[in-house]
Motif scaffolding. Structure first.
Motif, PDB file in Angstrom:
ATOM      1  N   GLU A 151      68.949  88.933  16.089  1.00 27.63           N
ATOM      2  CA  GLU A 151      70.227  88.419  15.580  1.00 27.63           C
ATOM      3  C   GLU A 151      71.151  89.535  15.118  1.00 27.63           C
ATOM      4  N   ASP A 152      70.583  90.607  14.532  1.00 26.01           N
ATOM      5  CA  ASP A 152      71.403  91.702  14.029  1.00 26.01           C
ATOM      6  C   ASP A 152      71.330  92.945  14.909  1.00 26.01           C
ATOM      7  N   CYS A 153      70.792  92.827  16.115  1.00 23.81           N
ATOM      8  CA  CYS A 153      70.682  93.969  17.022  1.00 23.81           C
ATOM      9  C   CYS A 153      72.063  94.542  17.313  1.00 23.81           C
ATOM     10  N   LYS A 154      72.175  95.867  17.257  1.00 29.35           N
ATOM     11  CA  LYS A 154      73.489  96.500  17.386  1.00 29.35           C
ATOM     12  C   LYS A 154      74.057  96.446  18.800  1.00 29.35           C
ATOM     13  N   VAL A 155      73.247  96.115  19.803  1.00 25.98           N
ATOM     14  CA  VAL A 155      73.760  96.029  21.170  1.00 25.98           C
ATOM     15  C   VAL A 155      73.863  94.588  21.671  1.00 25.98           C
ATOM     16  N   ARG A 156      73.548  93.627  20.819  1.00 25.84           N
ATOM     17  CA  ARG A 156      73.479  92.232  21.275  1.00 25.84           C
ATOM     18  C   ARG A 156      74.781  91.742  21.874  1.00 25.84           C
ATOM     19  N   LEU A 157      75.902  92.078  21.275  1.00 26.84           N
ATOM     20  CA  LEU A 157      77.174  91.516  21.700  1.00 26.84           C
ATOM     21  C   LEU A 157      77.629  91.990  23.068  1.00 26.84           C
ATOM     22  N   PHE A 158      77.095  93.124  23.545  1.00 24.91           N
ATOM     23  CA  PHE A 158      77.489  93.562  24.883  1.00 24.91           C
ATOM     24  C   PHE A 158      76.292  93.645  25.826  1.00 24.91           C
ATOM     25  N   SER A 159      75.248  92.901  25.517  1.00 26.39           N
ATOM     26  CA  SER A 159      74.105  92.833  26.425  1.00 26.39           C
ATOM     27  C   SER A 159      73.949  91.392  26.914  1.00 26.39           C
ATOM     28  N   VAL A 160      72.920  91.152  27.707  1.00 27.05           N
ATOM     29  CA  VAL A 160      72.635  89.812  28.194  1.00 27.05           C
ATOM     30  C   VAL A 160      72.493  88.832  27.038  1.00 27.05           C
ATOM     31  N   CYS A 161      71.977  89.317  25.902  1.00 27.73           N
ATOM     32  CA  CYS A 161      71.672  88.456  24.761  1.00 27.73           C
ATOM     33  C   CYS A 161      72.905  87.821  24.118  1.00 27.73           C
ATOM     34  N   ALA A 162      74.099  88.285  24.465  1.00 24.73           N
ATOM     35  CA  ALA A 162      75.314  87.732  23.862  1.00 24.73           C
ATOM     36  C   ALA A 162      75.494  86.255  24.187  1.00 24.73           C
ATOM     37  N   ALA A 163      74.828  85.788  25.226  1.00 20.61           N
ATOM     38  CA  ALA A 163      74.973  84.386  25.625  1.00 20.61           C
ATOM     39  C   ALA A 163      74.132  83.441  24.777  1.00 20.61           C
ATOM     40  N   LEU A 164      73.331  83.988  23.863  1.00 18.05           N
ATOM     41  CA  LEU A 164      72.339  83.171  23.161  1.00 18.05           C
ATOM     42  C   LEU A 164      72.795  82.764  21.760  1.00 18.05           C
ATOM     43  N   GLU A 165      72.360  81.572  21.352  1.00 17.34           N
ATOM     44  CA  GLU A 165      72.598  81.090  19.998  1.00 17.34           C
ATOM     45  C   GLU A 165      71.507  81.614  19.069  1.00 17.34           C
ATOM     46  N   ALA A 166      71.699  81.410  17.761  1.00 17.12           N
ATOM     47  CA  ALA A 166      70.775  81.970  16.766  1.00 17.12           C
ATOM     48  C   ALA A 166      69.337  81.491  16.985  1.00 17.12           C
ATOM     49  N   THR A 167      69.166  80.214  17.244  1.00 17.51           N
ATOM     50  CA  THR A 167      67.801  79.704  17.440  1.00 17.51           C
ATOM     51  C   THR A 167      67.171  80.282  18.695  1.00 17.51           C
ATOM     52  N   GLU A 168      67.990  80.505  19.719  1.00 16.50           N
ATOM     53  CA  GLU A 168      67.481  81.095  20.952  1.00 16.50           C
ATOM     54  C   GLU A 168      67.126  82.558  20.742  1.00 16.50           C
ATOM     55  N   LEU A 169      67.886  83.244  19.881  1.00 16.26           N
ATOM     56  CA  LEU A 169      67.576  84.634  19.558  1.00 16.26           C
ATOM     57  C   LEU A 169      66.244  84.739  18.826  1.00 16.26           C
ATOM     58  N   ASP A 170      65.975  83.782  17.953  1.00 21.28           N
ATOM     59  CA  ASP A 170      64.684  83.768  17.254  1.00 21.28           C
ATOM     60  C   ASP A 170      63.538  83.652  18.256  1.00 21.28           C
ATOM     61  N   GLU A 171      63.735  82.802  19.234  1.00 25.49           N
ATOM     62  CA  GLU A 171      62.710  82.620  20.264  1.00 25.49           C
ATOM     63  C   GLU A 171      62.549  83.889  21.096  1.00 25.49           C
ATOM     64  N   LEU A 172      63.667  84.526  21.416  1.00 23.71           N
ATOM     65  CA  LEU A 172      63.621  85.779  22.183  1.00 23.71           C
ATOM     66  C   LEU A 172      62.928  86.873  21.391  1.00 23.71           C
ATOM     67  N   ASP A 173      63.209  86.928  20.100  1.00 28.61           N
ATOM     68  CA  ASP A 173      62.607  87.948  19.241  1.00 28.61           C
ATOM     69  C   ASP A 173      61.089  87.812  19.210  1.00 28.61           C
ATOM     70  N   ARG A 174      60.614  86.587  19.293  1.00 29.13           N
ATOM     71  CA  ARG A 174      59.173  86.353  19.213  1.00 29.13           C
ATOM     72  C   ARG A 174      58.426  86.881  20.445  1.00 29.13           C
ATOM     73  N   ILE A 175      59.123  87.005  21.575  1.00 27.06           N
ATOM     74  CA  ILE A 175      58.442  87.487  22.784  1.00 27.06           C
ATOM     75  C   ILE A 175      58.771  88.952  23.081  1.00 27.06           C
ATOM     76  N   SER A 176      59.505  89.617  22.177  1.00 28.94           N
ATOM     77  CA  SER A 176      59.910  91.006  22.424  1.00 28.94           C
ATOM     78  C   SER A 176      59.009  91.983  21.697  1.00 28.94           C
ATOM     79  N   GLN A 177      58.979  93.208  22.212  1.00 32.36           N
ATOM     80  CA  GLN A 177      58.289  94.321  21.575  1.00 32.36           C
ATOM     81  C   GLN A 177      59.271  95.482  21.491  1.00 32.36           C
TER      82      GLN A 177
END
Length: 250
Positions: free
Chosen positions: A29-55
């Motif tokens: 949610e607070d990633c400094k590149v989120r707004l100009f990466s693929v992740c910009a398309a995601l809502e907060a709940t979707e970001l939580d889900e993405l964070d859970r599968i990331s390393q």
């Protein structure tokens, strides 16, 4: 050293989930590149889900993220640093096909094997996703798929740009186009400046542009002597943009 396989860890004494190099403590949610990466398309709940599968990984300079021809088991989002992408040619030479910057995803083609080798130019921070988990995550998210298609289109545009660079252009035209392209890519991620950071070596630039290192150095020196650029530590300041744009459009 390679980090493509799950057996490799770059965070001594910490699990992959605990390692937050290059990423805020609150994760995606607070990633400094989120707004100009693929992740910009995601809502907060979707970001939580993405964070859970990331390393989150910190990759030292000159470390290989993945190798050409190896099984494509992971997808990477670059959050800091620069990565060079190259193909190994049959005669042993390499052809650099691009440089990944923060916000770029690597492995989005999702083919069975990686088509290029990815190597850190500087210390690089990435978020790594297992391919199977990432495929499962994007399934049923059309808004994310649209964003992925946009990024795929951007990568195709970069590939077309390189084809033009390797075409029938002079060394000055190639280098001017390269500098302007890197300036535009940095501006795209919020780093608007007349000084273009070039952490890659002159040899890297030569391999990317299809020139010799001597030609790259000689051409940059001539552009500096003619006050078109100023060579600074780890970069080049663009002094005469009109001159460079004219040459880069050649």
């Amino acid at each position: 050293m390679s980090i493509a396989g799950p057996q490799h860890e770059t965070c001594a004494g910490a699990t992959a989930r605990d390692c937050k190099h290059g990423r805020a403590a609150n994760g995606c949610e607070d990633c400094k590149v989120r707004l100009f990466s693929v992740c910009a398309a995601l809502e907060a709940t979707e970001l939580d889900e993405l964070d859970r599968i990331s390393q989150a990984k910190l990759v030292p300079a000159r470390t290989t993220l993945f190798e050409q021809g190896s099984l494509a088991g992971s997808v990477f989002n670059v959050t800091d640093g620069v990565v060079r992408l190259y193909k190994s040619l049959p005669d042993g030479r390499r052809q650099i096909v691009g440089f990944a910057l923060p916000g770029d995803f690597l492995g989005l083609a999702l083919q069975d094997r990686y088509g290029v080798t990815a190597e850190a130019v500087t210390a690089v921070s990435v978020c790594r996703f297992a391919r199977s988990a990432f495929l499962g995550y994007i399934d049923g998210k059309p808004h994310l798929l649209r964003r992925l298609h946009e990024f795929a289109g951007h990568e195709l545009s970069l590939a077309q740009d390189q084809m033009l660079l390797l075409g029938r252009r002079t060394a000055e035209e190639k280098i001017a186009a390269f500098l302007l392209n890197m300036q535009a890519r940095h501006a795209r991620i919020g780093a608007v400046s007349v000084t273009v950071a070039l952490p890659m070596s002159r040899q890297d630039i030569a391999d990317y542009l299809g020139l010799t290192i001597e030609t790259v150095s000689r051409t940059l020196t001539r552009l500096a002597r003619e006050k078109a650029v100023l060579i600074v530590p780890d970069g080049v300041r663009l002094l005469d943009l009109e001159r460079l744009k004219l040459a880069g459009a050649g």
